[in-house]
Write an enzyme that holds these catalytic residues in place. Sequence first.
Site, PDB file in Angstrom:
ATOM      1  CG  HIS A   1      -0.665   7.276  -1.524  1.00  0.00           C
ATOM      2  ND1 HIS A   1      -1.580   7.369  -1.602  1.00  0.00           N
ATOM      3  CD2 HIS A   1      -0.973   6.509   0.247  1.00  0.00           C
ATOM      4  CE1 HIS A   1      -2.301   6.493  -1.572  1.00  0.00           C
ATOM      5  NE2 HIS A   1      -1.926   6.025  -0.030  1.00  0.00           N
TER       6      HIS A   1
ATOM      7  CG  ASP B   1      -1.736   4.773   3.932  1.00  0.00           C
ATOM      8  OD1 ASP B   1      -2.014   5.211   2.798  1.00  0.00           O
ATOM      9  OD2 ASP B   1      -2.611   5.374   4.692  1.00  0.00           O
TER      10      ASP B   1
ATOM     11  CG  HIS C   1     -10.431   4.703   3.665  1.00  0.00           C
ATOM     12  ND1 HIS C   1      -9.180   5.444   3.025  1.00  0.00           N
ATOM     13  CD2 HIS C   1     -11.051   4.859   4.179  1.00  0.00           C
ATOM     14  CE1 HIS C   1      -8.729   6.041   4.766  1.00  0.00           C
ATOM     15  NE2 HIS C   1     -10.079   5.783   4.940  1.00  0.00           N
TER      16      HIS C   1
ATOM     17  CE  LYS D   1      -7.724   1.989  -0.459  1.00  0.00           C
ATOM     18  NZ  LYS D   1      -6.463   2.519  -0.357  1.00  0.00           N
TER      19      LYS D   1
ATOM     20  CG  HIS E   1      -2.022   1.249   1.127  1.00  0.00           C
ATOM     21  ND1 HIS E   1      -3.658   0.872   1.270  1.00  0.00           N
ATOM     22  CD2 HIS E   1      -1.591   2.000   0.987  1.00  0.00           C
ATOM     23  CE1 HIS E   1      -3.906   2.394   1.650  1.00  0.00           C
ATOM     24  NE2 HIS E   1      -3.064   2.832   1.425  1.00  0.00           N
TER      25      HIS E   1
ATOM     26  CG  HIS F   1      -5.181   2.363   5.701  1.00  0.00           C
ATOM     27  ND1 HIS F   1      -6.700   2.136   5.851  1.00  0.00           N
ATOM     28  CD2 HIS F   1      -4.983   3.592   4.623  1.00  0.00           C
ATOM     29  CE1 HIS F   1      -6.737   2.966   4.941  1.00  0.00           C
ATOM     30  NE2 HIS F   1      -6.134   3.572   4.530  1.00  0.00           N
TER      31      HIS F   1
END
Length: 406
Positions: free
Chosen positions: A71, A305, A193, A155, A69, A231
């Site tokens: 970004h 994350d 999420h 996602k 995970h 997460h």
Amino acid sequence: MQTAATYTFFANPHVKHLPGPFLRPSPHYGALVHLPSFRNKTSISIAMAASPSPPPLQELTITRPDDWHLHLREGDVLAAVLPHSAMHFGRAIVMPNLKPPVTTTARALEYREEILRALPPGSNFVPLMTLYLTDNTSPEEIKLAKKSGVVFAVKLYPAGATTNSQDGVTDIFGKCLPVLEEMARQEMPLLVHGEVTDQHVDTFDREKVFIEKILAPLVQRLPQLKIVMEHITTMDAVNFVESCKEGHVAATVTPQHLLLNRNALFQGGLQPHNYCLPVLKRETHRQAIVSAVTSGSKQYFLGTDSAPHDKRRKECSCGCAGIYSAPVALSLYAKVFEQAGALDKLEAFTSFNGPDFYGLPRNTSKIVLRKSAWKVPDTYSYSSGEIVPMFTGNTLEWLPSDQLEE
Ligand SMILES: NC(=O)N[C@@H](CC(=O)O)C(=O)O
Ligand SMILES: [Zn+2]
Ligand SMILES: [Zn+2]
């Protein structure tokens, strides 16, 4: 070899009838100890043989980890942060919440090229691309994604739940069932999420309510769909994951949710660099997550994350959610497992459980974690600003480096 240790027992002066001149044999002491003058003392010391405790581990060689995970953003931020992940991780599941989001395979392919171009020379890092699910994603798009060979998951951002989620899903059961059925057929995992967006639900309860209202019914409805709860932050999530079948439902866990509780948001003043979504929870939840990941269960794997935001967008009157952890993540995970006395379980969490769940081969190269102190930089500068890392300016142990003799 045996070393001598000193044990001190304290007699309670308020107890009238002390147990007599002998301590009884017990599994802990293993011997009958003669203590003739016990009655007259409030404390005694006994020297006895104890097994030596093994010296603390100074170096750990593990299979190269992956980040499930991550970004990476675009442009100059991508160029600034990518080397930190590429240095030690073999692969990463790259989140699609760009502006505009990555909703098609064609766009995922372009984004992948941009990432590959930004890699440091000689890097073998592999970005695993994802699609951003919307109310309008078609089953056809899922077939294209699977066929591309470079998209590994889809996602789900409930609309409004987090950074760049405004184009996310408004009604999963009403709008997305045909797509989810296609994903189950194609064995394409759904990454979630897991927070409801209802403003009437307390921020700290949004994960729990999401599990009750969305996730549990979804698993019932589509038991074949592979789901990763991203997460996780609560004991409710741990209980839910463990109530589901291994290989079908799993969870990623961040360093912040393993190391910090919600006090870290307010310690000595508001701490914007500890703010992420789902927000940090109370200590009992943190402890439940630590027990879960250090238990050796295959249902948990590493997902940082890591979510870089420019310093000015974190330190302002409406700071955005996201913690930049890529440069510190491995040191922090090692710290968590060490504190739990479970360093022997670290490698499965960082390097085995993720690829096994996704049906991908494990990495073959290794990295070494050395127990030597290193200072986290205060900030990382890039062409248009600065990014503040998690544990900015702190000293950490467990410095990762590539294994030279591979
Ligand atoms: N975790 C965060 O607080 N922020 C992430 C989005 C997300 O993963 O929810 C981001 O993209 O900044
Ligand atoms: Zn998220
Ligand atoms: Zn994220």
